[in-house]
Enzyme design. Structure first.
Site, mmCIF file in Angstrom:
data_model
loop_
_atom_site.group_PDB
_atom_site.id
_atom_site.type_symbol
_atom_site.label_atom_id
_atom_site.label_comp_id
_atom_site.label_asym_id
_atom_site.label_seq_id
_atom_site.Cartn_x
_atom_site.Cartn_y
_atom_site.Cartn_z
ATOM 1 N N ASP A 109 -16.934 12.034 -28.247
ATOM 2 C CA ASP A 109 -17.629 13.109 -27.541
ATOM 3 C C ASP A 109 -17.450 12.951 -26.039
ATOM 4 O OD1 ASP A 109 -19.115 15.340 -27.321
ATOM 5 O OD2 ASP A 109 -20.986 14.487 -28.063
ATOM 6 N N ARG A 136 -27.278 14.119 -38.170
ATOM 7 C CA ARG A 136 -27.552 15.522 -38.474
ATOM 8 C C ARG A 136 -28.083 15.609 -39.899
ATOM 9 N NH1 ARG A 136 -22.305 18.427 -35.513
ATOM 10 N NH2 ARG A 136 -22.834 17.666 -33.428
ATOM 11 N N HIS A 180 -17.405 21.050 -23.088
ATOM 12 C CA HIS A 180 -17.590 20.203 -24.267
ATOM 13 C C HIS A 180 -16.214 19.997 -24.892
ATOM 14 C CE1 HIS A 180 -21.999 21.255 -24.512
ATOM 15 N NE2 HIS A 180 -21.552 22.349 -23.928
ATOM 16 N N CYS A 186 -24.738 16.230 -25.607
ATOM 17 C CA CYS A 186 -24.693 17.035 -24.386
ATOM 18 C C CYS A 186 -25.982 17.014 -23.553
ATOM 19 C CB CYS A 186 -24.241 18.454 -24.685
ATOM 20 S SG CYS A 186 -24.593 19.076 -26.316
#
Length: 792
Positions: A501, A481, A658, A452
């Site tokens: 995404d 992550r 999102h 994002c």
């Protein structure tokens, strides 16, 4: 996408209370460091006097048993019995005071309405007003007014559609009460959480251990504990623990709730460094609740079932080691897993489910079908083999074809960003522990865990006009992550992954239409795999950014889209009040697989904050409008006092959506593997066709068939080995080829193939003889149409 919450970190609930962390299991490749129970009772030298006193008390109690047989359960219990007794005496004293306070309160009449939900035909049952008094009437007391078919399955109550409430906890105000059954996810969690307390009570009695915590999990519950001398739990311990638990069930032990101040909590649990860690680091300043069940008094937010007699079937499933706080440098604890049910039939069904789930385990199938593997050189990163990559590519191809139809633009963004970007977005302050941070040229950088912020940079790199909106920005970039090692679980929890995404930049007026388009996208993708799905709207939490008016507008638009979806036959949606993200409301989408397990893959989240943080804007059609700031402008999330710049005439901020449909490709592949049990639909299958010759004299025809089908972009293998034909066929069946072509002299002469369909038993002895060109045409159609059924 916004960050996922790691299960191994303390998380703050919307109501300001703290959910205790789930400790990471210790990987078998790592050597455990056992915990000294006496050291576990020690605290730092600079601790307050009352804490030193409780620590000294714990030391002396441990010393009392030092001369006894350390392996004796009686010895273990006697070494702990004193501080268990003191803990429970303090609970009793505080409970008496609290009961007296409640008794002295006024008990005014309150208005309570029972919401009994929907009947088996999907019709809403009529509401039921009941007579009630504050601080006296309990949700459980109203069950006598409710049909036994409903009340028999009730686990816990819910007040005003928001707060789960113990059935025996007095109500405090006018409210609407609904009942949660065991069959619901919330009901199972409460039931399993209560069962975990019984396991903790049994363990404390049997081992004389120091308990850490015991939460419900997807398939039951567990409890973590430190046992004296570094003793490990053995399978031979399971039966005695189960026997103790069975005794507690017969005793109908109640779950008694009590709110306790921080000073009293420290007195109550000063003997355990584990409880003290939670008290000092995770609880709010006003204190928290504890629950008593039999001899166990434990830190707990609740709620719980009424009493232990509700538990009719209980079984320990496994045990393992884990790290306290998920930190491999911290104590190694023992973890015991269990499962429980309100009747024995459900336990039997659960065991059958576990057997089927084991057969479908993606980790097993992934090895058998040579799809992927993991290696300690890069924990949590999938090594995707050629056949696994074929599935990955088919998923991406599917999404790209839909992107083209639906007006999405695919982009690529950097994998690593300066920490200044993450500070600007707010992720550095709230998510840096879950990021891989690098030092490059004396500056801090981080591998991106989400796309994002980069997409905000891409939107803002040049002037934008309202005519360009909506902009649908899709990115398949690699994400990282820093998940705790113990949280890693095959392909369902990894450190390196890719996801579908997308971020949509639009005007407020476009929100409803965009959400409706996403619902259609969901139906398209999930329908191809046979996944039913449910939608849940999460609304404004207590702590939020922006203005209530803007939130109300956004939530209204989401509700309009959800209602439109329902009206078009899309099914009912659920309202989850107060559980939205701090920056905007969201819709969570849950799919159900072949084993009726629920998975959350998709999410749709509205975000007013990131466009503000990055000062994104576009030119509106209202040229010359009065200068204003965006309706959601608030102080930046990094705590600075800077305000976003004023929006000039004819300027506005976009709303950011999102969204993901499949989410992580790795995780979605794991779900698909278990959903299909390794029997892939033809269009996504990594092994579509196997061609087997009856004799060596037709090998040339076998190779020709392979070339022809490969030319149509199908995965075709041939077996020209010296194995017998039955063995070749059996090998192909075990490898789950969709179709096996067996060809001999007759097939070569007639230019046909004998087709055996993996999913049609009637074709296994001798398949259907199909002309070659016809077979090519039928299989091309099967692939192009992405049919779920393996038939031509």
């Amino acid at each position: 996408m916004p960050p996922e919450t790691s299960n191994d970190k303390p998380t703050l609930r919307a109501n300001g209370t703290t959910a205790l962390p789930i400790h990471s299991e210790i990987p078998e490749s790592e050597v455990s460091q056992t915990v000294d129970l006496k050291k576990a009772q020690k605290v730092h030298a600079n601790e307050p006097p009352e804490k030193k006193a409780s620590t000294a008390r714990g030391k002396s109690q441990m010393g009392e048993a030092s001369s006894k047989d350390p392996n004796s359960n009686d010895t273990r219990m006697s070494s702990l019995s004193k501080f268990v007794s003191e803990r429970n005496e303090l609970f009793n004293e505080l409970k008496r005071k609290r009961d007296a306070e409640v008794l002295s309160k006024d008990h005014p009449v309150i208005q309570v309405v029972l919401d009994l939900g929907f009947d088996k035909n999907g019709l809403l049952r009529p509401e039921m007003p009941v007579a009630a008094k504050a601080w006296e009437s309990t949700p459980g007391s109203f069950l006598r007014h409710v049909d036994k078919k409903i009340s028999s399955d009730v686990v816990v109550a819910k007040v005003d559609g928001k707060e789960l409430w113990d059935l025996d906890r007095p109500l405090e105000r006018d409210c609407r009460v609904s009942y949660i059954p065991f069959s619901s996810p919330e009901g199972r969690n409460v039931f399993w959480h209560s069962s975990a307390h019984v396991l903790g009570e049994a363990a404390e009695c049997y081992y004389g251990c120091l308990l850490s915590h015991g939460p419900p999990v997807e398939q039951g519950f567990f409890y973590d504990m430190a046992i004296e001398g570094g003793q490990v739990v053995k399978e031979s311990d399971w039966s005695p623990l189960e026997s103790k638990a069975a005794k507690f069930f017969k005793e109908k032990q109640t779950f008694d709730r009590l709110h306790v101040s921080i000073p009293d909590l420290k007195k109550m649990f000063g003997y355990s460094k584990y409880k003290m860690y939670y008290i000092e680091n995770l609880l709010p300043s006003e204190g928290s609740t504890v629950y008593r069940c039999g001899s166990l008094v434990d830190l707990c937010l609740g709620p719980h079932i009424q009493n232990t007699s509700k538990i009719k079937a209980f079984q320990i499933m496994k045990n393992s080691s884990c790290y306290f706080r998920g930190d491999k440098n911290d104590d190694s604890l023992q973890r015991i897993y269990g499962v429980a049910f309100p009747d024995k039939k459900q336990m039997t069904e659960h065991k059958q489910f576990l057997e089927e789930a084991a057969k479908r385990d993606h980790r097993r199938i992934g090895i058998e079908q040579e799809l992927f593997f993991f290696n300690d050189v890069s924990p949590g990163s999938t090594f995707l083999l050629p056949h696994g990559t074929r599935i990955f590519n088919a998923l991406q191809k599917l999404l790209r074809s839909e992107y083209l139809k639906r007006g999405y633009s695919e982009v690529q963004s950097p994998n690593m960003y300066d920490s200044d970007l993450w500070k600007k977005s707010g992720h550095w302050q709230h998510y840096s522990e879950d990021m891989f941070v690098l030092d490059v040229e004396k500056k801090k950088w981080a591998l991106k865990p989400m796309n994002c912020p980069g997409h905000c940079i891409m939107f803002g790199h040049r002037e934008r006009s309202y005519r360009e909106l909506p902009i649908r920005m899709a990115d398949f970039g690699v994400l990282h992550r820093n998940e705790a090692s113990g949280a890693l679980n095959g392909m369902t929890r990894v450190r390196k992954f890719q996801q579908d995404d997308t971020h949509i930049f639009c005007t407020q007026d476009q929100i409803t239409e965009e959400i409706e388009g996403l619902f259609d996208f969901l139906k398209c993708i999930y329908g191809l795999f046979g996944f039913p799905f449910r939608l849940k709207l999460s609304t404004r939490p207590e702590k939020f950014l922006g203005h209530i008016e803007t939130w109300d507008i956004a939530e209204g638009k989401l509700k309009d889209a959800l209602n439109s979806f329902t009206a078009s036959g899309g099914g009912q949606w659920e309202l989850n009040e107060g559980d939205g993200a701090f920056y905007g409301p969201k819709i969570d989408i849950t799919i159900s697989d072949a084993l009726r397990r629920d998975w959350q893959c998709a999410t749709i989240q509205l975000d007013f904050q990131l466009p503000q943080n990055f000062e994104l804007e576009y030119m509106t059609a209202e040229v010359g409008a009065k200068a204003k700031t965006a309706a959601t402008d608030e102080a930046p999330t990094d705590g600075s006092t800077a305000r976003p710049k004023m929006l000039g005439p004819g300027r506005a901020r976009p709303v950011m959506v999102h969204r993901a449909i499949v989410g992580s490709f790795e995780r979605f592949m794991a779900i698909l593997t278990e959903h299909f049990g390794g029997k892939w639909p033809f269009w996504i299958s990594p092994r579509q066709i196997l061609v087997i010759p009856v004799m060596a004299g037709v090998n040339d025809y076998v190779e020709e068939v392979q070339r022809l089908f490969k030319a149509q972009k199908m995965y075709v293998d041939i077996d020209l080995s010296g194995n017998t034909m039955p063995k070749k066929i059996r090998t192909g069946q075990l490898q789950q080829y969709n179709f096996i072509f067996v060809v001999g002299a007759q097939e070569k002469e007639s230019r046909s193939v004998n087709i055996r369909n993996r999913d049609d038993p009637e074709t296994q002895a001798k398949g259907e003889l199909v002309p070659l060109e016809e077979a090519i045409g039928k299989l091309k159609a099967l692939k192009k149409e992405r049919r779920l059924i393996n038939a031509i």
